[in-house]
Design an enzyme around this catalytic site. Structure first.
Site, mmCIF file in Angstrom:
data_model
loop_
_atom_site.group_PDB
_atom_site.id
_atom_site.type_symbol
_atom_site.label_atom_id
_atom_site.label_comp_id
_atom_site.label_asym_id
_atom_site.label_seq_id
_atom_site.Cartn_x
_atom_site.Cartn_y
_atom_site.Cartn_z
ATOM 1 N N GLU A 139 0.876 -1.320 -0.025
ATOM 2 C CA GLU A 139 -0.064 -0.037 -0.003
ATOM 3 C C GLU A 139 0.911 1.193 -0.040
ATOM 4 O O GLU A 139 0.582 2.261 -0.755
ATOM 5 C CB GLU A 139 -0.993 -0.008 1.120
ATOM 6 C CG GLU A 139 -2.189 -1.009 0.984
ATOM 7 C CD GLU A 139 -1.927 -2.651 1.397
ATOM 8 O OE1 GLU A 139 -0.765 -2.544 1.896
ATOM 9 O OE2 GLU A 139 -2.754 -3.178 1.325
ATOM 10 N N HIS A 143 -9.441 -4.882 10.428
ATOM 11 C CA HIS A 143 -10.207 -4.456 9.105
ATOM 12 C C HIS A 143 -11.216 -3.988 9.293
ATOM 13 O O HIS A 143 -12.120 -3.826 8.074
ATOM 14 C CB HIS A 143 -10.451 -6.095 8.725
ATOM 15 C CG HIS A 143 -9.131 -6.752 7.915
ATOM 16 N ND1 HIS A 143 -8.168 -7.017 8.589
ATOM 17 C CD2 HIS A 143 -8.802 -7.241 6.651
ATOM 18 C CE1 HIS A 143 -7.290 -7.790 8.053
ATOM 19 N NE2 HIS A 143 -7.714 -7.894 6.747
#
Lengths: 368, 325
Positions: free
Chosen positions: B60, B129
């Protein structure tokens, strides 16, 4: 097993400094007398600008951090001297030299340091955040290694447009252990990006030597092998060698769209920043040794005197002019106005600065 | 006008903008060959090819940073984060680089990037998450944040975000991906920074964004049917910029406010809105401002308890009745 192998220096660094074997490299042989004088002048300008900055800092006119490039001039000067229309550069916080070498004025650079509205970033960036996108210079980034992914993005855009260009992405030896740098390496190699990662290895990440910070197999550039990327080590005290080896990497970027890591060995004469007293992690003899035997500006000056390109008189006048230019920049910075309170909330959003009939968004975007 | 899902609305927005502007590139983990982890980008690779629809490695900080760098040169990347929770490993890029580059360069450099993906709890996947970072990110000047709650808004906001010249972070919600509604086939945008009254009412204003809007609408139904209360639901749609005037106008009408969001309470979006209301409509209030957030703990895995941790209609009803008391 030792964590670190003996550092693999470029061959030329293993010998006492002498005439450069790269002087006759095609990329250097093709330089005219005027080109060589111009290159020397650029290096001298960087040095005198940085030295003038020390005075301005000591006068209390520069706040925050000030990271100087003195001793490293051949690295930026040599690499940038080869760049063309579609070649871009981006670097970390030791960014003044790169700015001057792409053609930024000493005035806008000095005024930025003193936080004036006439500065290149209008007093909003400071020493670590110079930008000149019109000259393909994308900063000037304060977070170690954070610019490496941005460099891959610039290279990606060049490739996306089908341009024969590249992005030279500079970082220090201290950046090599940041995750973002390795992610950038992987993307560059995976996607065949036209990029050159230039590690300006001055031996110390702030006050921590390479030996104390980095496990390595001989040199930092060799980490490229883990990504199936080309690499080389370069003597950063010899601007001819910097140019010769950069030219190879640049050709690889332009013609094959492939990345390279160049580790350029160099040395900084002053502390990490002006707030570093430079007393705890290296001894004065080491600094003296580099200054006396490996100074990149002096070595290039000597080479050009030997080649009959420069004369003593010319050297004096070039240096005098650079000092004068730096002094004039300091005066300009002194006399320039401060940004106003209203300037604080400008340049945050493009859309707020460019509101017009086509603007669609509304609502409060700057809060009280 | 076709009835399509929130997911299809997002895809339609991207497809239309890919056709409109050759600088638009879709990039992210599994967006191309895999057709998207949540199938938002399904079919785009087939239609536009690998130059425009790009699979990235799980990296990322690397690929978001790459997108930011490319946007500086005029590419308009639409970057998918499989979860906004993953932005935390790219935080330096998302905040320092995208959010500051225009300012630090004195306006010389723009960053027309879109970062999008789901930002929600409620899916039984545990704390790592399930982050909802809209308040964290919107607290940084230089960044825009939008949170669509309906298919219509998802398409319109996504198109506006792609055309915007500043970084716009679009926070979606996996639980809403299958919600269906009528969405115009023709080109339209939902302007960023304009709230929407999703339900008109006279007794109480509920301010919400994202899925909390849907929860609040269900609560409003119950309040009307079971308690005879007329509730107005203001959907913020955009967190920064924030449509302060629509919020204030509604409070001036109903004189009571309940703020509902799926964030944790501390420094949530509603903390800002509560400040706004008390500072500019203090005299209009007939009761203290009420608030419903997620229960203040890392997101729990247990499905049963997670459903209770997030705002749900009965909790909103209970809080509304307190404000109305």
């Amino acid at each position: 097993m030792a964590k670190n192998a003996v550092i693999t220096h470029p061959e030329s660094l293993k010998r006492p400094a002498g005439p450069s074997e790269y002087a006759k490299d095609p990329v250097n042989a093709s330089l005219s007398k005027a080109d060589k004088i111009a290159l020397y002048t650029k290096m001298a300008r960087v040095r005198h600008f940085e030295q003038r900055c020390i005075r301005t800092y000591q006068q209390g006119k520069i706040g925050g951090f000030l990271h100087l490039y003195v001793g490293q001039e051949a690295v930026a000067a040599g690499t940038i001297s080869l760049l063309g229309k579609f070649d871009h550069i981006i670097t970390g916080y030791r960014d003044h030299a790169h700015g001057l070498l792409v053609g930024m004025s000493m005035k806008e650079c000095m005024a930025e340091l003193t936080g004036k509205v006439t500065g290149c970033s209008k007093g909003k960036g400071g020493s670590m955040h110079y930008f000149a996108p019109d000259k393909n210079y994308w900063g000037g980034h304060g977070i170690v290694g954070g610019q490496a992914p941005l460099g891959t993005g610039l290279a990606y855009a060049v490739k996306y447009r089908g341009q024969k260009g590249s992005c030279l992405t500079y970082m220090g030896d201290g950046a090599i252990n940041q995750g973002a740098v390795h992610e950038a390496y992987n993307l560059a190699a995976l996607w065949d990006l036209p990029i050159i990662f230039v590690i300006e290895n001055n031996g110390y990440s702030m006050g921590t030597s390479q030996e104390r910070s980095t496990a390595h197999p001989g040199c930092l550039a060799k980490r490229a092998e883990g990504y199936n990327m080309a690499w080389d080590v370069v003597n950063g005290h010899d601007v001819y060698e910097v140019r010769a080896k950069t030219a190879i990497a640049l050709k690889r970027a332009h013609e094959e769209s492939k990345p390279t890591i160049l580790e350029i060995f160099t040395y900084r004469y002053f502390g990490h920043s002006m707030s570093d007293p430079d007393k705890t992690y290296r001894d004065k003899e080491e600094v003296k040794g580099y200054r006396e035997t490996k100074d990149p500006v002096f070595l290039f000056e000597k080479a050009l005197l030997d080649e009959g390109v420069l004369t003593k008189e010319l050297v004096e006048s070039i240096n005098a002019a650079a000092m004068e230019e730096a002094d004039a920049a300091a005066v300009f910075a002194d006399e320039s106005p401060e940004p106003t309170l209203a300037d604080i909330t400008k340049h945050i959003y493009w859309e707020e600065d460019n509101r017009g009939p086509k603007t669609t968004s509304s609502g409060t975007i700057i809060f009280e | 006008m076709a009835v399509i899902s929130y997911r299809e609305a997002l895809r339609a927005a991207m497809r239309e903008e890919l056709k409109r502007d050759e600088n638009v590139v879709i990039m992210g983990e599994e967006v191309a060959q895999f057709n998207g982890a949540y199938k938002v980008t399904e079919g785009l690779l087939k239609e536009f090819g690998p130059k425009r629809i790009v699979d990235t490695p799980i990296s990322e900080a690397g690929f978001i940073g790459l997108g930011i760098g490319a946007s500086m040169l005029g590419i308009r990347p639409v970057m998918e984060l499989m979860f906004w929770s993953f932005s935390y490993v790219a935080f330096d890029q998302v905040v320092n680089n995208a959010g500051n580059i225009r300012y630090m360069s004195g306006g010389l450099i723009n960053c027309p990037i879109v970062i999008r993906g789901p930002a929600n709890g409620g899916t039984n996947v545990g704390a790592t998450h399930s982050h909802t970072p809209e308040a964290i990110l919107a607290s940084h000047p230089g960044i825009k944040v939008v949170c669509p709650a309906t298919p219509y808004d998802a398409k319109g906001l996504m198109k506006a975000a792609i055309r915007d010249n500043d970084p716009v972070y679009v926070m979606e919600n996996t639980i809403l991906y299958n919600d269906k509604a009528e969405v115009p086939d023709e080109d339209y945008i939902v302007p960023i920074g304009v709230a929407d009254i999703k339900r008109e009412g006279t007794d109480l204003t509920i301010v919400a964004h994202g899925r909390a809007v849907i929860t609040s609408l269900k609560a409003a139904e119950i309040l009307e049917k079971e308690h005879g209360v007329s509730v107005e639901v203001v959907d913020l749609r955009s967190i920064r910029p924030l449509d302060e005037e629509t919020i204030l106008a509604s409070v001036r009408k109903t004189h009571r406010a309940l703020l509902v969001e799926e964030n944790k309470p501390f420094c949530g979006v509603d903390a800002q809105i509560a400040y706004l209301i008390q500072s500019r409509a203090f005299d209009e209030l007939d009761a203290p401002i009420g608030r419903v957030s997620s229960i203040d703990a890392p997101q729990i895995y247990s499905k049963k308890l997670e459903d209770l941790q997030l705002p749900y209609p009965a909790r909103v009803v209970e809080a509304a009745l307190k404000v109305l008391a």
